[in-house]
Write an enzyme that holds these catalytic residues in place. Structure first.
Site, mmCIF file in Angstrom:
data_model
loop_
_atom_site.group_PDB
_atom_site.id
_atom_site.type_symbol
_atom_site.label_atom_id
_atom_site.label_comp_id
_atom_site.label_asym_id
_atom_site.label_seq_id
_atom_site.Cartn_x
_atom_site.Cartn_y
_atom_site.Cartn_z
ATOM 1 N N HIS A 60 0.860 -1.178 0.000
ATOM 2 C CA HIS A 60 0.000 0.000 0.000
ATOM 3 C C HIS A 60 0.896 1.227 0.000
ATOM 4 C CE1 HIS A 60 0.929 -0.657 4.225
ATOM 5 N NE2 HIS A 60 0.524 0.569 4.508
ATOM 6 N N ASP A 64 5.832 4.539 5.086
ATOM 7 C CA ASP A 64 6.776 3.576 5.653
ATOM 8 C C ASP A 64 6.985 2.364 4.754
ATOM 9 O OD1 ASP A 64 4.058 3.141 6.434
ATOM 10 O OD2 ASP A 64 4.673 1.654 7.900
ATOM 11 N N HIS A 65 6.159 2.218 3.725
ATOM 12 C CA HIS A 65 6.282 1.066 2.826
ATOM 13 C C HIS A 65 6.836 1.430 1.450
ATOM 14 C CE1 HIS A 65 3.999 -1.933 5.308
ATOM 15 N NE2 HIS A 65 3.665 -0.800 5.908
ATOM 16 N N ASP A 209 -0.140 -4.569 5.492
ATOM 17 C CA ASP A 209 -0.858 -4.036 6.655
ATOM 18 C C ASP A 209 -2.343 -4.351 6.507
ATOM 19 O OD1 ASP A 209 1.582 -3.015 7.283
ATOM 20 O OD2 ASP A 209 0.928 -0.934 7.518
#
Length: 310
Positions: A60, A64-65, A209
């Site tokens: 997504h 942070d990804h 997530d």
């Protein structure tokens, strides 16, 4: 096949945990699942070759990804990359990559192929001779995807059957290996006549997530997954926080693993609030008391985990 956990933290990195990123090494290729900030530096401390990363799978578009993507793309350009880089992700991934390339003075001379995936239903997004990759829509605060990497094993030639039927090494045997029927002495011989079923391949699921989803567990079970990497942002005592932020607890992740029938579950995406993991270990001990057969690991930065098929 080998997993390398480049980053195992959550939204805020800590001294011990970088932003999320996982490398999967298979048949000389590197498949990267998420690419958080600092991913390219984490790679330096491993045997992961950035130049062998051909596919990046984004769960997504939370920072942070994805914030490690610009630096990684630039660094492999500096190293002379010419082959394409494939990036898979949810809706708006193409816009995100376009924005990266339009900001600053990037010099990217290799092709970048972006594939946006529907977050509405499961899809087979890659199909090759020796592996397949699937996406699965999960539930988070933005469009989000889980992924499954599945090794493809073909039926094996049974030489005893081959010899018994009088098939000699040559064009006929090659056609059978390629999956075609042949005619020998007036008789039709099929590939099934000279093969034995393939050994079970390796299958790894990555949740990204998400809240716990029984549907995802069923999908993993259908694909006969052996290992699950599942987010566990909170321990069980913070179930309310997990529900409010659309994340999973340790107990959530373990229950999904049990429902999916995997042998091993690896917990990752550990919140920065946990300086040490005693709360996680407590939840694991409670779960193991009722489910002793499940192999449970808590991922750490730079941890490696090798997988072998049967």
């Amino acid at each position: 096949m080998k997993l390398t956990f480049l980053g195992t933290g959550a939204a805020i990195p800590t001294k011990y945990r970088a932003h999320p990123s996982i490398s999967l090494k298979f048949d000389g290729e590197i498949f990267l699942f998420d690419c958080g900030e600092n991913t390219q530096r984490q790679i330096i401390f491993t045997d992961v070759s950035p130049m062998k990363i051909n596919n990046i799978f984004i769960s997504h578009l939370h920072g942070d990804h994805i914030l490690g993507i610009p630096g990684l793309m630039q660094s492999i350009a500096f190293q002379g990359r010419t082959k394409p880089l494939n990036i898979y992700g949810p809706k708006e991934t193409a816009k995100m990559i376009e924005n990266i390339l339009n900001v600053g003075y990037h010099s990217i001379d290799y092709p970048i192929n972006v594939y946006e995936i529907s977050a509405k239903s499961p899809e087979k997004i890659i199909s090759s001779d020796n592996y397949e990759v699937f996406s699965f829509p999960v539930v988070h605060s933005v469009p989000a995807l889980a992924y499954v990497f599945k090794q493809v094993k073909k039926p094996r030639m049974d030489l005893e059957k081959v010899n018994k039927l009088g098939i000699e090494i040559g064009p006929d045997l090659k056609r059978l290996k390629d999956g075609f029927n042949i005619e020998l002495n007036g008789k039709i011989i099929t590939p099934d006549d000279v093969t034995v079923p393939p050994k079970k391949g390796i299958c790894v699921g990555y949740s990204g997530d998400t809240i716990p989803l029984n549907e995802f567990a069923e999908f993993l079970k259908e694909l006969k997954c052996t290992t699950l990497i599942h987010e566990a942002t909170f321990d069980k005592s913070m179930d309310k926080n997990a529900k409010e932020t659309l994340h999973s607890t340790v107990s959530d992740a373990l229950n999904i693993a049990k429902l999916s029938g995997v042998n091993t579950v690896i917990l990752t995406h550990i919140s920065a609030r946990y300086d040490e993991i005693s709360a996680y270990e407590k939840d694991i001990v409670e779960f193991k008391a009722e489910h002793p057969d499940l192999h449970i690991l808590i991922a750490e930065d730079l941890m490696e985990y090798s997988l072998k098929g049967k």
